[in-house]
Each structure stands twice: as C-alpha cells, then as structure tokens.
Design a protein around this motif. Structure first.
Motif, PDB file in Angstrom:
ATOM      1  N   VAL A   1      -5.752  -0.693  -6.738  1.00 47.31           N
ATOM      2  CA  VAL A   1      -6.097  -1.973  -6.106  1.00 47.31           C
ATOM      3  C   VAL A   1      -5.376  -3.104  -6.838  1.00 47.31           C
ATOM      4  O   VAL A   1      -4.787  -3.996  -6.219  1.00 47.31           O
TER       5      VAL A   1
ATOM      6  N   HIS B   1      -7.870   7.365  -4.292  1.00 47.84           N
ATOM      7  CA  HIS B   1      -8.141   6.003  -4.774  1.00 47.84           C
ATOM      8  C   HIS B   1      -9.467   5.447  -4.291  1.00 47.84           C
ATOM      9  O   HIS B   1      -9.834   4.337  -4.626  1.00 47.84           O
TER      10      HIS B   1
ATOM     11  N   MET C   1       0.829  -1.211   0.000  1.00 52.43           N
ATOM     12  CA  MET C   1       0.000   0.000   0.000  1.00 52.43           C
ATOM     13  C   MET C   1       0.863   1.261   0.000  1.00 52.43           C
ATOM     14  O   MET C   1       0.587   2.217  -0.713  1.00 52.43           O
TER      15      MET C   1
ATOM     16  N   THR D   1     -13.564   0.367  -3.981  1.00 52.01           N
ATOM     17  CA  THR D   1     -12.108   0.294  -3.798  1.00 52.01           C
ATOM     18  C   THR D   1     -11.685   0.547  -2.357  1.00 52.01           C
ATOM     19  O   THR D   1     -10.708  -0.021  -1.883  1.00 52.01           O
TER      20      THR D   1
ATOM     21  N   LEU E   1      -9.494  -2.228  -0.303  1.00 52.71           N
ATOM     22  CA  LEU E   1      -8.181  -1.967   0.286  1.00 52.71           C
ATOM     23  C   LEU E   1      -8.205  -2.128   1.797  1.00 52.71           C
ATOM     24  O   LEU E   1      -7.296  -2.716   2.393  1.00 52.71           O
TER      25      LEU E   1
ATOM     26  N   ILE F   1      -1.028   4.768  -1.778  1.00 48.47           N
ATOM     27  CA  ILE F   1      -2.487   4.806  -1.649  1.00 48.47           C
ATOM     28  C   ILE F   1      -2.894   6.087  -0.929  1.00 48.47           C
ATOM     29  O   ILE F   1      -2.285   6.471   0.079  1.00 48.47           O
TER      30      ILE F   1
ATOM     31  N   VAL G   1      -1.666  -3.145  -6.034  1.00 49.94           N
ATOM     32  CA  VAL G   1      -1.425  -3.642  -4.677  1.00 49.94           C
ATOM     33  C   VAL G   1      -1.535  -5.174  -4.661  1.00 49.94           C
ATOM     34  O   VAL G   1      -0.686  -5.863  -4.081  1.00 49.94           O
TER      35      VAL G   1
END
Ligand SMILES: *Cc1c(COP(=O)(O)O)cnc(C)c1O
Length: 434
Positions: free
Chosen positions: A75, A58, A49, A281, A285, A54, A78
């Motif tokens: 995403v 996002h 991340m 998203t 995450l 991030i 990652v």
C-alpha cells in the motif's frame, strides 16, 4: 419518465426536476474536463498497482508487532508511486487528517525552527497543534517552534512579496493548505503551488515545503508532490479512500522526511517497521482504485450545486466555471433558516440515517453553533454526501461529496426541495431561473 416518478416519490417536484435538467445541459462541457482528469488518474492508480504486482497476498494481515507485512508495504509503495514521492506512510493507526498533519509537523520541526504558513491560518484543528490557540503543553510552541502566517490575496493567490519578506534564517518550513476549507476563496491551483515553491526555494534552498492535501487528491493531473512539495498528508476518509476505507491517514514525501515522521509515529529505531493494518489493506487499495471516479462524481455534484444555486440568485464559491482544486462547494444562503433547511435536505437524501433531523449544536473548538448533515456508511466520511455550516453571518453552507454523481445531485435537489417546502424560496423563482 420513470426517473421523474421516482424523484417525485422521493420528494422532488417536477419544477425542480425541470430546472435540474436545464442546469445539467449547461454544464456538460465542464463534465468532459472532469472525466478527462478522472481517466488519467484511473490509469495512474492502475499503473502503480500493476508496477507493484498487487496480488491476493497483500490483502492479509499480521498480529503482534507486524514485522514484514507485505500488504502494508505494498500500500505504501503504491501511494509513493501515485504521488511521485520516495516514500509513504499509509496506516489505519493514523486516526485522522489532523493526526497525519500533526505527525509531519512534529516529526520534521525542531526547537528554534520557524513554520511559515503561506495560505493564511491552517485548518481549525491544527491551531492547538501549533499553539495558535488552546493551552496544550504539547504544542509546537511549547517546544520552542515558532509560527508565522501570511494571508492569501483576496483573489486566492499567494502574496509572494510578503511571503519572501517573511523568510529568514530560522524559517524551516513553508506550509500550504491546498483546500479552501471553511473560507470563502477558491482552493489553490497546482500551478500556483509550483510557482511559489520555486520562488521560496530560490530564496532559501533548505526549506521544507509541506502541503495539507485534504480534499485535493485527484482533482488535477498532478499533485503538489509532483511540483516540488517535500512532504504532504491527507485523510483516508476523504478523497483517496474512495469511500471504502474505514479510517486512516497518509503521509508521502522524501525518504529522509518520511523516516523522521515514522520515528514520531511509532518510536525512534522502530519507524515504519511495526504497526498492524487490521485487514484494511484490501479496502485501502480498492478504495484508492475507485477514488478517481468517486472524486469526479463529487466534483460534478459540486459544479451542479454551484450552477443550481447561482441560477437562483445566490453567491457561490467556486463559481460553476471556475478551476477546482478541492471538492467543497460553498453557497451563501444569507439566513440561519435557509442554512438549516438546506442541511435537512441533504440529510434526507442520505442512504443511512435519512430519517434523522440535524440540528445546530455547540461543537468543541468552534466559536458559533454548527449544523452538520451526514448520513454516511463510514462515520464522519466527507467524501460521502455531507453539508455543514456555522450558524453565523453571512450564513454560508459547505456542501461536499457524494460517492456517485447521481447521489450528489440528488442531495442538491433535496436541499432545494427543503427550502421550497419551508417557503424560503419562491416557487416562481424556480420557474424563471436560468
Ligand atoms: C478534513 C481536513 C483536515 C483534517 O481533518 P480531520 O477531520 O482531522 O481528518 C485538515 N485540513 C483540511 C483542509 C481538511 O479538509
């Protein structure tokens, strides 16, 4: 003391609490190992991340075609980093694990190719995709893609000789299901996956090795893609969603293969460029961030359940001390009554729909009736506490999940309490269990 009173109020008697405390003290050292793996995976996720920078931007989303969606791209980056692959597809428009796996197969196999499954028959829902059962005119078989399988050895290891003997010129894909699914065997070890991949590629270097990683994410320091798998898929309402994701699937692998699959997911020429994320998203995450800890809680719950029922004289798989490569715990209860009561106990332990009584029913695609206990925030989410069982000999129940260890453990205690209430287990047995 307060805890015990609360447990009493929730229907767990003191004899069960005492047994639980005793069981827990015996599995401490296993928990330490699980915590080490969770700590490592937590840092692995955090690292991915941070590396991908991030930020709040996002968490937004687009409409229409969904071109240049920064959240979606982040995403996927990652996921690639965590699973050690060149590329990834992670989307809510992948409807479940079966869809993700099916996309991998249809995207990478061509007429004339052969798929060789080396962990026995794949998961039930893939039978119609491949054309092992059913009469779909869209199966791989209809498109001229043939299929073979080699069973695992009785101890769960690969039958290397039979596998190597089955590889011939047409063999294009080696397929591995990591989780035991609904069979009485341990899940496959990462080390065994590594060794067999070396061996099959040594025999034929252009093979595609695909892994069904459902229920396997974050069980070990490495994932199958870290040890040579070319493409791998799983469900976001299992381990990697951390209980927060509403729907979706993931596919990770080499850039070349993921591109092929993306052309199947959307269409040739479009690939990964389009497709909305519908505001998912953030939870994708955040759920991924929570997942190592959530998975650790579920494994601890599985180990606790394994030890608890073993102490009462039941056969369990895996055994409490065994290596774990998925979150499923099977318990051989031996009668339909016991399986039903066990599931009722799990249902009664749920935060949602705890007042519902699960009953066996004829589920499409299954040969016998099936009972399912699940009271989940996300329907069908099996990283949440759940249990299911086909109503047939030898009456095995499959227990999995729990967003926290405390809840998973409570589920096990409620299942035992339900068996005691129905007098299917002798109270004396609880007092003499060890
Ligand atoms: C859950 C699961 C799948 C896919 O199931 P879906 O219900 O379609 O998400 C495939 N393989 C294994 C081993 C699974 O556990």
């Amino acid at each position: 003391m307060n805890r015990n009173l609360m447990l009493n109020a929730l229907g767990v008697e003191n004899n069960v609490i005492e047994l639980a405390d005793q069981i827990e003290s015996q599995i401490d050292s296993r928990f330490k190992e699980i915590d080490d793996i969770a700590a490592y995976n937590q840092l692995k996720v955090l690292n991915a991340m941070q590396k991908n920078r991030i930020s709040d931007l996002h968490f937004g989303w687009h409409t229409g075609y969904g071109y240049d969606d920064p959240g979606r791209d982040a995403v996927e980056k990652v996921y690639s980093d965590i699973f050690g692959t060149e590329d990834a597809i992670v989307r809510p428009i992948i409807v479940n694990g079966t869809h993700a796996l099916s996309l991998c197969l249809t995207g990478t196999l061509r007429p004339g190719d052969e798929m060789l499954s080396i962990s026995g028959k794949p998961y039930d829902t893939l039978e119609q995709v491949i054309g092992i059962s059913g009469d779909s005119d869209q199966s791989l078989k209809v498109y001229g893609i043939t299929y073979k399988d080699v069973d695992l050895n009785p101890d769960g290891s690969f039958n290397e000789k039979a596998i190597l003997d089955s590889i011939h010129e047409k063999t294009k894909m080696i397929y591995i299901q990591r989780s035991a699914g609904y069979s009485w065997r341990p899940a496959i070890k990462i080390e065994d996956i590594e060794n067999i991949i070396k061996s099959v590629k040594n025999k034929k270097s252009d093979l595609i090795v695909m892994v069904d990683n459902c229920y396997g994410e974050f069980l070990d320091y490495k994932e199958p893609t870290n040890v040579g798998a070319d493409i791998m898929a799983g469900s976001l309402i299992k381990n990697p969603g951390g209980g927060l994701v509403l729907t979706g699937g993931y596919i990770v692998g080499s850039h070349e293969l993921v591109e092929k699959v993306a052309a199947r997911l959307t269409s040739p020429g479009i690939g990964k460029e389009c497709g909305l994320t519908f505001g998912q998203t953030r939870s994708m995450l955040q759920g991924l961030f929570m997942a190592p800890t959530v998975v650790a809680g579920a494994i601890k719950g599985a180990i606790f359940t394994s030890k608890l029922y073993q102490s009462l004289g039941y056969e369990v798989c895996p055994e409490p001390d065994a290596y774990r490569s998925d979150i499923i715990q099977a318990v051989k209860l031996g009668s339909a009554d016991k399986v039903i009561r066990f599931c009722e106990g799990i249902q009664a332990a749920a935060p949602v729909d705890s007042f519902v009584t699960p009953t066996p029913w004829a589920m499409p695609g299954y040969t016998s009736e099936v009972i399912m206990a699940a009271g989940a925030f996300v329907q069908g989410s099996s990283i949440e506490l759940s249990a299911d069982a086909p109503i047939r000999e030898p009456y095995i129940v499959y227990f999995q999940g729990g967003l926290t260890y405390e809840h998973s453990k409570f589920g096990a205690l409620k299942s035992l309490s339900a068996l005691l209430d129905a007098q299917l287990i002798d109270a004396d047995k609880i007092n003499t269990a060890q």
